[in-house]
Design a protein around this motif. Structure first.
Motif, short mmCIF file in Angstrom:
data_model
loop_
_atom_site.label_atom_id
_atom_site.label_comp_id
_atom_site.label_asym_id
_atom_site.label_seq_id
_atom_site.Cartn_x
_atom_site.Cartn_y
_atom_site.Cartn_z
N LYS A 83 5.56 6.66 -7.24
CA LYS A 83 6.07 6.20 -5.95
C LYS A 83 5.00 6.38 -4.87
O LYS A 83 4.85 5.52 -3.99
N ALA B 117 5.12 8.13 3.80
CA ALA B 117 5.91 7.99 2.56
C ALA B 117 5.10 8.39 1.33
O ALA B 117 5.58 9.11 0.45
N SER B 118 3.85 7.95 1.27
CA SER B 118 3.02 8.25 0.11
C SER B 118 2.71 9.74 0.01
O SER B 118 2.81 10.33 -1.07
N GLU C 109 2.51 3.62 -5.27
CA GLU C 109 3.04 2.32 -4.85
C GLU C 109 3.06 2.18 -3.33
O GLU C 109 2.92 1.07 -2.80
N THR C 110 3.23 3.29 -2.63
CA THR C 110 3.32 3.24 -1.16
C THR C 110 2.00 3.59 -0.48
O THR C 110 1.95 3.71 0.74
N THR C 111 0.94 3.73 -1.27
CA THR C 111 -0.37 4.02 -0.69
C THR C 111 -0.98 2.77 -0.07
O THR C 111 -0.88 1.68 -0.64
N SER D 98 5.74 11.78 -1.12
CA SER D 98 5.99 11.61 -2.55
C SER D 98 4.98 12.38 -3.38
O SER D 98 5.33 12.98 -4.40
N LYS E 84 7.04 5.19 7.19
CA LYS E 84 6.19 4.46 6.24
C LYS E 84 4.80 5.09 6.16
O LYS E 84 4.20 5.15 5.08
#
Length: 234
Positions: free
Chosen positions: A193, A167-168, A196-198, A171, A164
């Motif tokens: 994406k 992840a950002s 969204e994961t930032t 991407s 996690k």
């Protein structure tokens, strides 16, 4: 007859036992003492080595911690590189050595020596570091390969599913690769994406990702507007 041994009999038994097993006992005791002192000496050396590495790493950080708006002098760069190389040579695959290698990779990128940056990052990965260190090294190595124009190699660094925490970034780097390859739609999806994961607290990073998304939208809109402009001119 008494079941208890006399003092003379006890002494005789002891003499016989010592004759049969005395040397073995002494050897065992000596071996145990040697092992104990060897282990203690090794621990002391490791502790001293770790303390020395910590001092050197602190020195490296102090050199790199320049005031905002200022840059490192050539002398500072040379000193930092010397310390970083020493940390790598004397501390194997420790966190201090890995941190030094990350610095050397960044310095190589800044100097335009991308091959050296690849070497440093691969050195970190060759040491089988912990998951967080490995994923950071893969992400940075992917960026270096993008700079070299080696897109398949860059994508290969992102083949495993990131944690996690990364992840950002994974991407975003994937978006950079796809954009460089001309696949703007896929790049936009990757950037979205990443956004969204930032972490919501990382507002500057979110702004950068949004700019990348908007830039792709602008690029896609430009070709569509061109024919209409040409028709109006006619």
């Amino acid at each position: 007859m008494s079941v208890h041994l006399t003092e003379e009999e006890q002494l005789e038994v002891l003499k016989r036992w010592w004759k049969d097993y005395g040397k073995t006992v002494i050897t065992g005791i000596v071996a145990a003492v040697v092992v104990y002192f060897a282990w203690t000496t090794w621990q002391e050396k490791q502790h001293s080595k770790a303390e020395s590495a910590s001092v050197q790493y602190d020195e490296l950080i102090k050199i790199l911690n320049v005031e905002q708006g200022k840059t490192l002098t050539d002398a500072d760069k040379a000193n930092a590189e010397h310390i970083a190389n020493e940390l790598k040579e004397k501390n194997g695959k420790s966190l201090y050595a890995q941190g030094a290698a990350f610095y050397l990779a960044k310095a190589a990128v800044d100097a335009g020596n991308l091959d050296k940056a690849v070497t440093e990052l691969r050195w970190i990965l060759a040491g089988k570091p912990d998951l967080a260190t490995a994923q950071l090294a893969h992400a940075r190595l992917a960026r270096v390969y993008v700079a070299k124009g080696s897109y398949p190699e860059a994508l290969a660094q992102l083949s495993e599913e990131p944690s996690k925490a990364f992840a950002s970034e994974y991407s975003e780097v994937r978006g950079d690769i796809l954009k460089a390859q001309g696949d703007k739609a896929a790049a936009a999806t990757a950037y979205k994406k990443a956004l969204e994961t930032t972490d919501p607290q990382h507002q500057e990073r979110a702004m950068v990702l949004q700019m990348k998304i908007d830039e792709l939208k602008t690029a896609e809109a430009a070709p569509a507007a061109a024919p209409a402009t040409q028709e109006k001119a006619q």
